[in-house]
Design a protein around this motif. Structure first.
Motif, PDB file in Angstrom:
ATOM      1  N   LEU A  14       0.826  -1.207   0.000  1.00 34.45           N
ATOM      2  CA  LEU A  14       0.000   0.000   0.000  1.00 34.45           C
ATOM      3  C   LEU A  14       0.861   1.259   0.000  1.00 34.45           C
ATOM      4  CD1 LEU A  14      -2.832  -1.054   2.476  1.00 34.45           C
ATOM      5  CD2 LEU A  14      -3.006  -0.784  -0.013  1.00 34.45           C
ATOM      6  N   LYS A  15       1.934   1.237   0.764  1.00 33.75           N
ATOM      7  CA  LYS A  15       2.848   2.378   0.819  1.00 33.75           C
ATOM      8  C   LYS A  15       3.500   2.592  -0.552  1.00 33.75           C
ATOM      9  CE  LYS A  15       6.648   4.154   3.606  1.00 33.75           C
ATOM     10  NZ  LYS A  15       7.514   3.912   4.756  1.00 33.75           N
ATOM     11  N   THR A  16       3.939   1.511  -1.155  1.00 33.35           N
ATOM     12  CA  THR A  16       4.558   1.589  -2.480  1.00 33.35           C
ATOM     13  C   THR A  16       3.569   2.146  -3.501  1.00 33.35           C
ATOM     14  OG1 THR A  16       6.009  -0.263  -1.968  1.00 33.35           O
ATOM     15  CG2 THR A  16       5.696   0.245  -4.291  1.00 33.35           C
ATOM     16  N   GLN A  17       2.342   1.701  -3.443  1.00 34.03           N
ATOM     17  CA  GLN A  17       1.306   2.187  -4.367  1.00 34.03           C
ATOM     18  C   GLN A  17       1.017   3.668  -4.146  1.00 34.03           C
ATOM     19  OE1 GLN A  17      -1.953  -0.494  -3.625  1.00 34.03           O
ATOM     20  NE2 GLN A  17      -1.095  -2.122  -4.904  1.00 34.03           N
ATOM     21  N   ALA A  18       1.013   4.101  -2.901  1.00 34.68           N
ATOM     22  CA  ALA A  18       0.753   5.507  -2.599  1.00 34.68           C
ATOM     23  C   ALA A  18       1.874   6.404  -3.125  1.00 34.68           C
ATOM     24  CB  ALA A  18       0.565   5.702  -1.095  1.00 34.68           C
ATOM     25  N   VAL A  19       3.116   5.978  -2.923  1.00 27.06           N
ATOM     26  CA  VAL A  19       4.253   6.751  -3.433  1.00 27.06           C
ATOM     27  C   VAL A  19       4.217   6.760  -4.960  1.00 27.06           C
ATOM     28  CG1 VAL A  19       6.777   6.888  -3.580  1.00 27.06           C
ATOM     29  CG2 VAL A  19       5.677   6.359  -1.395  1.00 27.06           C
ATOM     30  N   GLN A  20       3.910   5.618  -5.563  1.00 23.50           N
ATOM     31  CA  GLN A  20       3.828   5.526  -7.024  1.00 23.50           C
ATOM     32  C   GLN A  20       2.741   6.450  -7.572  1.00 23.50           C
ATOM     33  OE1 GLN A  20       5.946   3.554  -9.026  1.00 23.50           O
ATOM     34  NE2 GLN A  20       5.070   4.846 -10.609  1.00 23.50           N
ATOM     35  N   ALA A  21       1.617   6.535  -6.878  1.00 24.14           N
ATOM     36  CA  ALA A  21       0.533   7.421  -7.314  1.00 24.14           C
ATOM     37  C   ALA A  21       0.971   8.891  -7.261  1.00 24.14           C
ATOM     38  CB  ALA A  21      -0.706   7.197  -6.445  1.00 24.14           C
ATOM     39  N   LEU A  22       1.664   9.266  -6.189  1.00 28.31           N
ATOM     40  CA  LEU A  22       2.194  10.640  -6.096  1.00 28.31           C
ATOM     41  C   LEU A  22       3.201  10.897  -7.211  1.00 28.31           C
ATOM     42  CD1 LEU A  22       2.700  11.011  -2.240  1.00 28.31           C
ATOM     43  CD2 LEU A  22       1.147  12.366  -3.665  1.00 28.31           C
ATOM     44  N   TYR A  23       4.052   9.924  -7.452  1.00 25.10           N
ATOM     45  CA  TYR A  23       5.055  10.056  -8.506  1.00 25.10           C
ATOM     46  C   TYR A  23       4.376  10.232  -9.864  1.00 25.10           C
ATOM     47  CZ  TYR A  23       9.031   9.154 -11.515  1.00 25.10           C
ATOM     48  OH  TYR A  23      10.005   9.272 -12.484  1.00 25.10           O
ATOM     49  N   TYR A  26       2.733  13.797 -10.005  1.00 24.42           N
ATOM     50  CA  TYR A  26       3.491  15.040  -9.834  1.00 24.42           C
ATOM     51  C   TYR A  26       4.950  15.011 -10.303  1.00 24.42           C
ATOM     52  CZ  TYR A  26      -0.420  16.325  -6.844  1.00 24.42           C
ATOM     53  OH  TYR A  26      -1.670  16.615  -6.363  1.00 24.42           O
ATOM     54  N   ALA A  27       5.477  13.880 -10.703  1.00 19.27           N
ATOM     55  CA  ALA A  27       6.905  13.803 -11.043  1.00 19.27           C
ATOM     56  C   ALA A  27       7.284  14.768 -12.161  1.00 19.27           C
ATOM     57  CB  ALA A  27       7.303  12.375 -11.406  1.00 19.27           C
ATOM     58  N   GLY A  28       6.456  14.879 -13.169  1.00 18.83           N
ATOM     59  CA  GLY A  28       6.756  15.781 -14.279  1.00 18.83           C
ATOM     60  C   GLY A  28       6.848  17.229 -13.839  1.00 18.83           C
ATOM     61  N   LEU A  29       5.872  17.656 -13.055  1.00 17.46           N
ATOM     62  CA  LEU A  29       5.882  19.028 -12.537  1.00 17.46           C
ATOM     63  C   LEU A  29       7.089  19.275 -11.645  1.00 17.46           C
ATOM     64  CD1 LEU A  29       2.175  19.642 -11.458  1.00 17.46           C
ATOM     65  CD2 LEU A  29       3.471  20.991 -13.090  1.00 17.46           C
ATOM     66  N   LEU A  30       7.337  18.336 -10.765  1.00 14.69           N
ATOM     67  CA  LEU A  30       8.437  18.482  -9.816  1.00 14.69           C
ATOM     68  C   LEU A  30       9.784  18.470 -10.539  1.00 14.69           C
ATOM     69  CD1 LEU A  30       8.584  18.927  -6.799  1.00 14.69           C
ATOM     70  CD2 LEU A  30       8.813  16.477  -6.498  1.00 14.69           C
ATOM     71  N   LEU A  31       9.922  17.613 -11.540  1.00 16.64           N
ATOM     72  CA  LEU A  31      11.159  17.585 -12.311  1.00 16.64           C
ATOM     73  C   LEU A  31      11.371  18.930 -13.016  1.00 16.64           C
ATOM     74  CD1 LEU A  31      13.647  16.045 -13.275  1.00 16.64           C
ATOM     75  CD2 LEU A  31      12.268  15.196 -15.191  1.00 16.64           C
ATOM     76  N   GLY A  32      10.302  19.491 -13.559  1.00 19.09           N
ATOM     77  CA  GLY A  32      10.403  20.804 -14.195  1.00 19.09           C
ATOM     78  C   GLY A  32      10.870  21.865 -13.213  1.00 19.09           C
ATOM     79  N   TYR A  33      10.328  21.819 -12.018  1.00 21.94           N
ATOM     80  CA  TYR A  33      10.744  22.767 -10.972  1.00 21.94           C
ATOM     81  C   TYR A  33      12.227  22.594 -10.665  1.00 21.94           C
ATOM     82  CZ  TYR A  33      11.564  24.433  -6.231  1.00 21.94           C
ATOM     83  OH  TYR A  33      12.114  25.034  -5.122  1.00 21.94           O
ATOM     84  N   GLN A  65      -5.090  16.131   4.972  1.00 22.63           N
ATOM     85  CA  GLN A  65      -5.737  17.032   4.020  1.00 22.63           C
ATOM     86  C   GLN A  65      -5.430  18.501   4.278  1.00 22.63           C
ATOM     87  OE1 GLN A  65      -6.727  15.765   1.539  1.00 22.63           O
ATOM     88  NE2 GLN A  65      -8.033  14.001   1.797  1.00 22.63           N
ATOM     89  N   GLU A  66      -4.437  18.792   5.099  1.00 22.80           N
ATOM     90  CA  GLU A  66      -4.178  20.169   5.506  1.00 22.80           C
ATOM     91  C   GLU A  66      -3.657  21.053   4.383  1.00 22.80           C
ATOM     92  OE1 GLU A  66      -1.480  19.241   8.560  1.00 22.80           O
ATOM     93  OE2 GLU A  66      -3.023  18.372   9.814  1.00 22.80           O
ATOM     94  N   SER A  67      -2.911  20.496   3.442  1.00 16.84           N
ATOM     95  CA  SER A  67      -2.382  21.322   2.367  1.00 16.84           C
ATOM     96  C   SER A  67      -2.214  20.509   1.092  1.00 16.84           C
ATOM     97  CB  SER A  67      -1.059  21.959   2.779  1.00 16.84           C
ATOM     98  OG  SER A  67      -0.082  20.966   2.976  1.00 16.84           O
ATOM     99  N   ASN A  68      -1.887  21.216   0.054  1.00 19.83           N
ATOM    100  CA  ASN A  68      -1.735  20.667  -1.278  1.00 19.83           C
ATOM    101  C   ASN A  68      -0.575  19.671  -1.352  1.00 19.83           C
ATOM    102  OD1 ASN A  68      -0.437  20.794  -4.013  1.00 19.83           O
ATOM    103  ND2 ASN A  68      -2.307  21.938  -4.443  1.00 19.83           N
ATOM    104  N   GLU A  69      -0.793  18.534  -2.004  1.00 20.78           N
ATOM    105  CA  GLU A  69       0.243  17.510  -2.131  1.00 20.78           C
ATOM    106  C   GLU A  69       1.460  18.054  -2.869  1.00 20.78           C
ATOM    107  OE1 GLU A  69      -1.983  14.502  -4.207  1.00 20.78           O
ATOM    108  OE2 GLU A  69      -2.300  13.353  -2.366  1.00 20.78           O
ATOM    109  N   TYR A  70       1.227  18.805  -3.952  1.00 25.53           N
ATOM    110  CA  TYR A  70       2.351  19.330  -4.724  1.00 25.53           C
ATOM    111  C   TYR A  70       3.181  20.298  -3.893  1.00 25.53           C
ATOM    112  CZ  TYR A  70       5.223  21.501  -8.265  1.00 25.53           C
ATOM    113  OH  TYR A  70       6.293  21.980  -8.964  1.00 25.53           O
ATOM    114  N   CYS A  71       2.524  21.118  -3.102  1.00 28.62           N
ATOM    115  CA  CYS A  71       3.268  22.035  -2.226  1.00 28.62           C
ATOM    116  C   CYS A  71       4.133  21.264  -1.247  1.00 28.62           C
ATOM    117  CB  CYS A  71       2.308  22.960  -1.476  1.00 28.62           C
ATOM    118  SG  CYS A  71       1.514  24.184  -2.525  1.00 28.62           S
ATOM    119  N   LYS A  72       3.587  20.181  -0.699  1.00 26.88           N
ATOM    120  CA  LYS A  72       4.368  19.349   0.217  1.00 26.88           C
ATOM    121  C   LYS A  72       5.562  18.729  -0.507  1.00 26.88           C
ATOM    122  CE  LYS A  72       0.423  18.018   3.075  1.00 26.88           C
ATOM    123  NZ  LYS A  72      -0.430  16.895   3.491  1.00 26.88           N
TER     124      LYS A  72
END
Length: 151
Positions: A14-23, A26-33, A65-72
């Motif tokens: 489940l942890k691996t799936q959650a990290v994979q979902a975030l990746y 958001y990986a493209g956006l984060l890589l651009g940053y 749910q306190e803040s945006n995932e991408y911001c984190k």
């Protein structure tokens, strides 16, 4: 199979799936940053890998749910980039926007955004009021918005 072992395997999956979902999201956006900061694709990819390794260790923070995932994610990336920022004496070449800022705007923007300094600390370091630091930071963000066509 031992029930405890099954639980651990399921939790790991489940942890691996959650990290994979975030990746995946958001990986493209984060890589651009990150590329925008380090101006080196290979180095940026390594920072991205390091960022998601850290995310796996701090995954519970992303379920709140306190803040945006991408911001984190950006905050985690900035932490990974902190060593890079320490070796960069001049903030101007860090991105296309900072080259259009005054020296003071660069110091304030980079101090807050890249080095994670609080406005009170930065004000003391620059021998100015916190209000002046906030005003200067606002000006710096106005330059960024203007350059992005958001102004």
């Amino acid at each position: 199979m031992d029930t405890r072992l099954q639980y651990l395997q399921t939790a790991t999956q489940l942890k691996t799936q959650a990290v994979q979902a975030l990746y995946n999201k958001y990986a493209g956006l984060l890589l651009g940053y990150i590329v925008g900061v380090v101006n080196d694709e290979k180095q940026a990819e390594q920072y991205l890998v390091d960022t998601f390794k850290e995310v796996a260790l701090r995954l519970e923070e992303f379920s709140k749910q306190e803040s945006n995932e991408y911001c984190k994610l950006q905050l985690v990336a900035r932490k990974q980039l902190s060593g890079y920022f320490e070796t960069t004496k001049d903030c101007a070449p860090l991105n296309k926007h900072t080259t259009q800022m005054t020296l003071l705007q660069q110091q304030v923007f980079c101090g807050v955004h890249y080095h994670g300094k609080k406005t009170a600390l930065l004000a003391a370091e620059l021998n100015m009021t916190e209000d002046t630091v906030r005003k200067t930071l606002k000006e710096a963000f106005s330059i960024i918005r203007k350059n992005n066509g958001d102004a």
